[in-house]
Design a protein around this motif. Structure first.
Motif, PDB file in Angstrom:
ATOM      1  N   GLN A  87       0.838  -1.207   0.000  1.00 52.54           N
ATOM      2  CA  GLN A  87       0.000   0.000   0.000  1.00 52.54           C
ATOM      3  C   GLN A  87       0.873   1.257   0.000  1.00 52.54           C
ATOM      4  N   MET A  88       1.915   1.240   0.807  1.00 49.20           N
ATOM      5  CA  MET A  88       2.814   2.388   0.907  1.00 49.20           C
ATOM      6  C   MET A  88       3.518   2.646  -0.429  1.00 49.20           C
ATOM      7  N   MET A  89       4.009   1.596  -1.067  1.00 50.32           N
ATOM      8  CA  MET A  89       4.771   1.757  -2.300  1.00 50.32           C
ATOM      9  C   MET A  89       3.886   2.082  -3.501  1.00 50.32           C
ATOM     10  N   SER A  90       2.587   1.831  -3.383  1.00 55.31           N
ATOM     11  CA  SER A  90       1.675   2.128  -4.491  1.00 55.31           C
ATOM     12  C   SER A  90       1.167   3.564  -4.450  1.00 55.31           C
ATOM     13  N   GLY A  91       1.353   4.250  -3.329  1.00 53.79           N
ATOM     14  CA  GLY A  91       0.859   5.617  -3.188  1.00 53.79           C
ATOM     15  C   GLY A  91       1.790   6.640  -3.804  1.00 53.79           C
ATOM     16  N   ASN A  92       1.378   7.908  -3.717  1.00 51.90           N
ATOM     17  CA  ASN A  92       2.146   9.013  -4.286  1.00 51.90           C
ATOM     18  C   ASN A  92       2.785   9.887  -3.214  1.00 51.90           C
ATOM     19  N   GLU A  93       2.761   9.401  -1.973  1.00 54.67           N
ATOM     20  CA  GLU A  93       3.296  10.213  -0.872  1.00 54.67           C
ATOM     21  C   GLU A  93       4.818  10.313  -0.908  1.00 54.67           C
ATOM     22  N   PHE A  94       5.487   9.303  -1.479  1.00 53.74           N
ATOM     23  CA  PHE A  94       6.945   9.254  -1.456  1.00 53.74           C
ATOM     24  C   PHE A  94       7.514   9.557  -2.834  1.00 53.74           C
ATOM     25  N   THR A  95       8.697  10.180  -2.830  1.00 49.40           N
ATOM     26  CA  THR A  95       9.424  10.377  -4.079  1.00 49.40           C
ATOM     27  C   THR A  95      10.041   9.046  -4.505  1.00 49.40           C
ATOM     28  N   PHE A  96      10.550   9.008  -5.728  1.00 48.48           N
ATOM     29  CA  PHE A  96      11.212   7.788  -6.195  1.00 48.48           C
ATOM     30  C   PHE A  96      12.402   7.454  -5.299  1.00 48.48           C
ATOM     31  N   TYR A  97      13.141   8.448  -4.883  1.00 50.93           N
ATOM     32  CA  TYR A  97      14.289   8.240  -3.990  1.00 50.93           C
ATOM     33  C   TYR A  97      13.846   7.581  -2.684  1.00 50.93           C
ATOM     34  N   GLN A  98      12.767   8.074  -2.109  1.00 48.48           N
ATOM     35  CA  GLN A  98      12.291   7.512  -0.841  1.00 48.48           C
ATOM     36  C   GLN A  98      11.814   6.071  -1.016  1.00 48.48           C
ATOM     37  N   LYS A 150      22.876   1.170  -2.840  1.00 44.41           N
ATOM     38  CA  LYS A 150      23.482   2.325  -2.175  1.00 44.41           C
ATOM     39  C   LYS A 150      24.038   3.313  -3.195  1.00 44.41           C
ATOM     40  N   GLY A 151      24.711   2.794  -4.205  1.00 44.62           N
ATOM     41  CA  GLY A 151      25.219   3.667  -5.261  1.00 44.62           C
ATOM     42  C   GLY A 151      24.093   4.328  -6.042  1.00 44.62           C
ATOM     43  N   MET A 152      23.015   3.586  -6.293  1.00 43.89           N
ATOM     44  CA  MET A 152      21.865   4.147  -7.001  1.00 43.89           C
ATOM     45  C   MET A 152      21.186   5.235  -6.177  1.00 43.89           C
ATOM     46  N   LEU A 153      21.095   5.005  -4.865  1.00 39.90           N
ATOM     47  CA  LEU A 153      20.485   6.007  -3.990  1.00 39.90           C
ATOM     48  C   LEU A 153      21.268   7.315  -4.009  1.00 39.90           C
ATOM     49  N   GLU A 154      22.586   7.210  -4.027  1.00 34.03           N
ATOM     50  CA  GLU A 154      23.413   8.409  -4.080  1.00 34.03           C
ATOM     51  C   GLU A 154      23.105   9.214  -5.339  1.00 34.03           C
ATOM     52  N   GLN A 155      23.023   8.524  -6.479  1.00 32.90           N
ATOM     53  CA  GLN A 155      22.756   9.210  -7.738  1.00 32.90           C
ATOM     54  C   GLN A 155      21.348   9.808  -7.762  1.00 32.90           C
ATOM     55  N   MET A 161      17.470  16.466  -5.887  1.00 29.46           N
ATOM     56  CA  MET A 161      17.687  17.739  -5.197  1.00 29.46           C
ATOM     57  C   MET A 161      18.302  18.812  -6.089  1.00 29.46           C
ATOM     58  N   THR A 162      19.144  18.378  -7.056  1.00 31.00           N
ATOM     59  CA  THR A 162      19.896  19.376  -7.824  1.00 31.00           C
ATOM     60  C   THR A 162      19.665  19.312  -9.322  1.00 31.00           C
ATOM     61  N   GLY A 163      19.131  18.193  -9.797  1.00 31.20           N
ATOM     62  CA  GLY A 163      18.992  18.025 -11.233  1.00 31.20           C
ATOM     63  C   GLY A 163      20.279  17.633 -11.918  1.00 31.20           C
ATOM     64  N   GLU A 164      21.327  17.374 -11.140  1.00 33.06           N
ATOM     65  CA  GLU A 164      22.634  17.013 -11.691  1.00 33.06           C
ATOM     66  C   GLU A 164      23.092  15.661 -11.137  1.00 33.06           C
ATOM     67  N   ASP A 165      24.074  15.059 -11.829  1.00 31.44           N
ATOM     68  CA  ASP A 165      24.632  13.794 -11.355  1.00 31.44           C
ATOM     69  C   ASP A 165      25.573  14.039 -10.188  1.00 31.44           C
TER      70      ASP A 165
END
Length: 349
Positions: A87-98, A150-155, A161-165
């Motif tokens: 239910q949590m993952m199907s909602g729109n409350e979280f960003t893709f990062y979260q 972990k590496g994907m989360l960093e990217q 937040m910045t629109g950059e890599d």
């Protein structure tokens, strides 16, 4: 007379294995949700690779459950968690990062569960440890996926937040290197043990190894309760193995293995079944008689194993393609699982 033993430790491991399978299905479902929602091509490709690995690992977990031989339902807590997580993952409350953070946590929990099951098996019985050995592949690859995430989360976090890599700092390069090495090794192991690549000889040999381990455990204990526990598992394992072979394997090999040799396999297993029922009627407290009969059974089973591994296996290699051997393994595993469930429902042991 040997009676049914309600071994809470073995049942607890069975429940944890059932939980593990449910969580693996959840991981696969969540992999797909993340792929569908992912706005970044490079991240999507890595998630698709993980999905492929996770589908293979579900096959390994299925194999482990059948090898273990005790079926259970997932815990109530697992069912509740899965419903809430979906239910949590199907909602729109979280960003893709979260959402990616929660997926990494899910992978961590799955890896720790697999490791804990393996550690518990070491305490409960060597035969269990043998049965769940392929689970180490899932544990290993889960840890590799964590490092990749972990590496994907960093990217993803920096991009949101910045629109950059993100700059590839020392920490990120170390994590990517670990993920690359671990992922490659894990994939190699998976390819040798997943349900698509595991052939019928490998599955049968796993059964043989487990049975020989139980015979060793019986020989090493003087505790009547332990004798009952080990023989109870031996009884179920041998019957399920024999019936699955008779339903799936022997009819397929008869044409080229010959009537005489195939009938000998049937005859040996019929003798084994009679001996199992005879031993089942003996009180384990009559230690000398019990052990003597088990030793006779071990000799019969040993002869049967040698015939299969040294003559039947080469005949299968000569007359079946890899795809046919893998298909036979799939059918054997399905038949054995059904037999185990029927035995449990009928309370045959």
């Amino acid at each position: 007379m040997v009676t049914t033993l309600d071994d809470t430790k073995r049942l607890a491991i069975a429940e944890r294995l059932a939980d593990l399978k449910e969580f693996q299905n959840l991981i696969i479902s969540n992999d797909q949700k993340l792929i569908d929602a992912c706005p970044y091509l490079d991240i999507r490709e890595r998630l698709e690779n993980m999905l492929s690995d996770d589908r293979k690992n579900l096959g390994i977990i299925d194999t482990v459950i059948v090898q273990y031989g005790i079926h259970a339902e997932p815990s109530a807590a697992t069912n509740i968690f899965i419903q809430q997580f979906e239910q949590m993952m199907s909602g729109n409350e979280f960003t893709f990062y979260q959402k990616l953070i929660h997926h990494e946590l899910l992978k961590h929990g799955q890896a720790m569960s697999g490791i804990t099951i393996h550690k518990a098996a070491q305490k409960v019985g060597a035969d269990i440890e043998v049965a769940i050995m392929p689970l180490n592949t899932v544990n290993f690859e889960g840890r590799a996926h964590q490092e990749q995430l972990k590496g994907m989360l960093e990217q993803v976090g920096v991009r949101e937040m910045t629109g950059e890599d993100a700059d590839q700092g020392i920490w990120a390069r170390v994590q990517d290197a670990i993920a690359t090495l671990s992922g490659a090794a894990g994939s190699t192991i998976t390819q040798n043990t997943d349900k698509k690549d595991m052939n019928i000889q490998t599955l049968i040999r796993l059964d043989h190894t487990k049975v020989n381990t139980i015979f060793t455990e019986i020989a090493a204990t003087k505790d009547p309760q332990k004798l009952q526990e080990y023989f109870g598992q031996l009884y179920k394992d041998l019957l399920a193995h024999a019936q699955a072979e008779e339903e799936v394997v022997y009819p397929k090999i008869r044409l080229f293995y010959g009537d005489k040799n195939t009938l000998e396999l049937y005859s040996e297993q019929a003798q084994m079944k009679r001996m199992l029922d005879e031993i089942k009627s003996i009180n384990p407290a009559s230690a000398n008689l019990f052990r003597s009969k088990v030793k006779q059974l071990m000799d019969v089973v040993g002869d049967h194993i040698r015939q299969e591994e040294f003559t039947m296996f080469p005949a299968i290699d000569k007359n079946f393609s890899n795809a046919q051997k893998e298909q036979m393994a799939t059918e054997f595993k399905a038949a054995k699982s059904k037999i185990q469930e029927e035995m449990a429902a009928s309370r045959r042991w």
